[in-house]
Design a protein around this motif. Structure first.
Motif, PDB file in Angstrom:
ATOM      1  N   GLY A   1      14.980 118.637 -32.801  1.00  0.00           N
ATOM      2  CA  GLY A   1      13.724 118.899 -32.102  1.00  0.00           C
ATOM      3  C   GLY A   1      13.355 120.374 -32.142  1.00  0.00           C
ATOM      4  N   LEU A   2      14.358 121.216 -31.950  1.00  0.00           N
ATOM      5  CA  LEU A   2      14.142 122.660 -31.987  1.00  0.00           C
ATOM      6  C   LEU A   2      13.676 123.104 -33.368  1.00  0.00           C
ATOM      7  CD1 LEU A   2      14.363 125.322 -30.451  1.00  0.00           C
ATOM      8  CD2 LEU A   2      16.766 125.427 -31.176  1.00  0.00           C
ATOM      9  N   PHE A   3      14.294 122.574 -34.411  1.00  0.00           N
ATOM     10  CA  PHE A   3      13.892 122.935 -35.774  1.00  0.00           C
ATOM     11  C   PHE A   3      12.437 122.536 -36.022  1.00  0.00           C
ATOM     12  CE2 PHE A   3      18.562 122.437 -37.328  1.00  0.00           C
ATOM     13  CZ  PHE A   3      18.897 123.629 -36.719  1.00  0.00           C
ATOM     14  N   GLY A   4      12.019 121.425 -35.454  1.00  0.00           N
ATOM     15  CA  GLY A   4      10.621 121.015 -35.562  1.00  0.00           C
ATOM     16  C   GLY A   4       9.697 122.009 -34.877  1.00  0.00           C
ATOM     17  N   LYS A   5      10.085 122.462 -33.684  1.00  0.00           N
ATOM     18  CA  LYS A   5       9.277 123.450 -32.946  1.00  0.00           C
ATOM     19  C   LYS A   5       9.233 124.785 -33.694  1.00  0.00           C
ATOM     20  CE  LYS A   5       8.867 121.047 -29.013  1.00  0.00           C
ATOM     21  NZ  LYS A   5       7.632 120.447 -28.599  1.00  0.00           N
ATOM     22  N   TRP A   6      10.329 125.134 -34.351  1.00  0.00           N
ATOM     23  CA  TRP A   6      10.380 126.377 -35.120  1.00  0.00           C
ATOM     24  C   TRP A   6       9.724 126.220 -36.491  1.00  0.00           C
ATOM     25  CZ3 TRP A   6      16.185 128.111 -34.342  1.00  0.00           C
ATOM     26  CH2 TRP A   6      16.349 128.585 -33.032  1.00  0.00           C
ATOM     27  N   GLU A   7       9.340 125.001 -36.851  1.00  0.00           N
ATOM     28  CA  GLU A   7       8.706 124.682 -38.135  1.00  0.00           C
ATOM     29  C   GLU A   7       9.581 125.098 -39.313  1.00  0.00           C
ATOM     30  OE1 GLU A   7       4.809 126.479 -37.931  1.00  0.00           O
ATOM     31  OE2 GLU A   7       4.132 125.060 -36.394  1.00  0.00           O
ATOM     32  N   LEU A   8      10.850 124.698 -39.252  1.00  0.00           N
ATOM     33  CA  LEU A   8      11.790 125.016 -40.322  1.00  0.00           C
ATOM     34  C   LEU A   8      11.736 123.967 -41.416  1.00  0.00           C
ATOM     35  CD1 LEU A   8      15.027 126.108 -38.411  1.00  0.00           C
ATOM     36  CD2 LEU A   8      13.045 127.478 -39.061  1.00  0.00           C
ATOM     37  N   THR A   9      12.026 124.378 -42.612  1.00  0.00           N
ATOM     38  CA  THR A   9      12.199 123.438 -43.716  1.00  0.00           C
ATOM     39  C   THR A   9      13.602 122.841 -43.612  1.00  0.00           C
ATOM     40  OG1 THR A   9      13.157 125.079 -45.206  1.00  0.00           O
ATOM     41  CG2 THR A   9      10.730 124.882 -45.192  1.00  0.00           C
ATOM     42  N   ASP A  10      13.827 121.758 -44.330  1.00  0.00           N
ATOM     43  CA  ASP A  10      15.164 121.167 -44.364  1.00  0.00           C
ATOM     44  C   ASP A  10      16.178 122.149 -44.947  1.00  0.00           C
ATOM     45  OD1 ASP A  10      14.176 118.859 -43.220  1.00  0.00           O
ATOM     46  OD2 ASP A  10      14.385 117.623 -45.031  1.00  0.00           O
ATOM     47  N   ASP A  11      15.764 122.925 -45.932  1.00  0.00           N
ATOM     48  CA  ASP A  11      16.660 123.927 -46.520  1.00  0.00           C
ATOM     49  C   ASP A  11      17.086 124.960 -45.478  1.00  0.00           C
ATOM     50  OD1 ASP A  11      16.739 122.900 -49.133  1.00  0.00           O
ATOM     51  OD2 ASP A  11      14.924 123.979 -49.709  1.00  0.00           O
TER      52      ASP A  11
END
Length: 137
Positions: free
Chosen positions: A33-43
């Motif tokens: 969820g946090l990675f989504g909020k930070w708009e990170l790529t899978d890489d």
């Protein structure tokens, strides 16, 4: 007649309990969820977790496998970073944006740039900075 019993007044040494796999899995779900909020790529996410992108994508889709001690430490630091940002910034969006903004504390690099160095110590560096900023040190 009652006999006096000795009382141990020395506190036992602190020994942290290891993170269970259930707790680690919960941290992994929170990190997604946090990675989504930070708009990170899978890489980028895979780099932060120090795992192959293919494994990250599988875990993202199916749930995590066994999470190593290093993985638990990485997840714990990510949760600490998130917590510190939520304390520092009243508006959550500002905290999420801070991750990608240049920062003098990191010689103009963003916190994300530092963390993408890929080492556990890179995550710890950002967490220590935020904890010191929020007065948690």
């Amino acid at each position: 007649m009652l006999a006096l019993q000795p009382v141990d007044t020395v506190a036992p040494a602190f020994r942290p309990e290891p993170v269970t796999q259930e707790e680690a899995a919960a941290m992994f779900r929170a990190a997604l969820g946090l990675f989504g909020k930070w708009e990170l790529t899978d890489d980028q996410a895979a780099t932060l977790l120090d795992m192959p992108v293919r494994t990250y994508r599988r875990w993202k889709a199916e749930g995590p496998g066994r999470i190593s001690r290093d993985g638990c430490a990485r997840l714990s630091n990510l949760m600490g970073i998130h917590k510190a940002l939520r304390i520092i910034f009243a508006e959550a969006r500002r905290g999420y944006g801070w991750i990608k903004a240049g920062n003098d504390a990191f010689a103009g690099s963003s916190a994300l740039d530092v963390m993408l160095g890929g080492e556990l110590t890179d995550l710890m560096r950002v967490r220590r900075y935020l904890d010191a900023t929020r007065g948690g040190w």
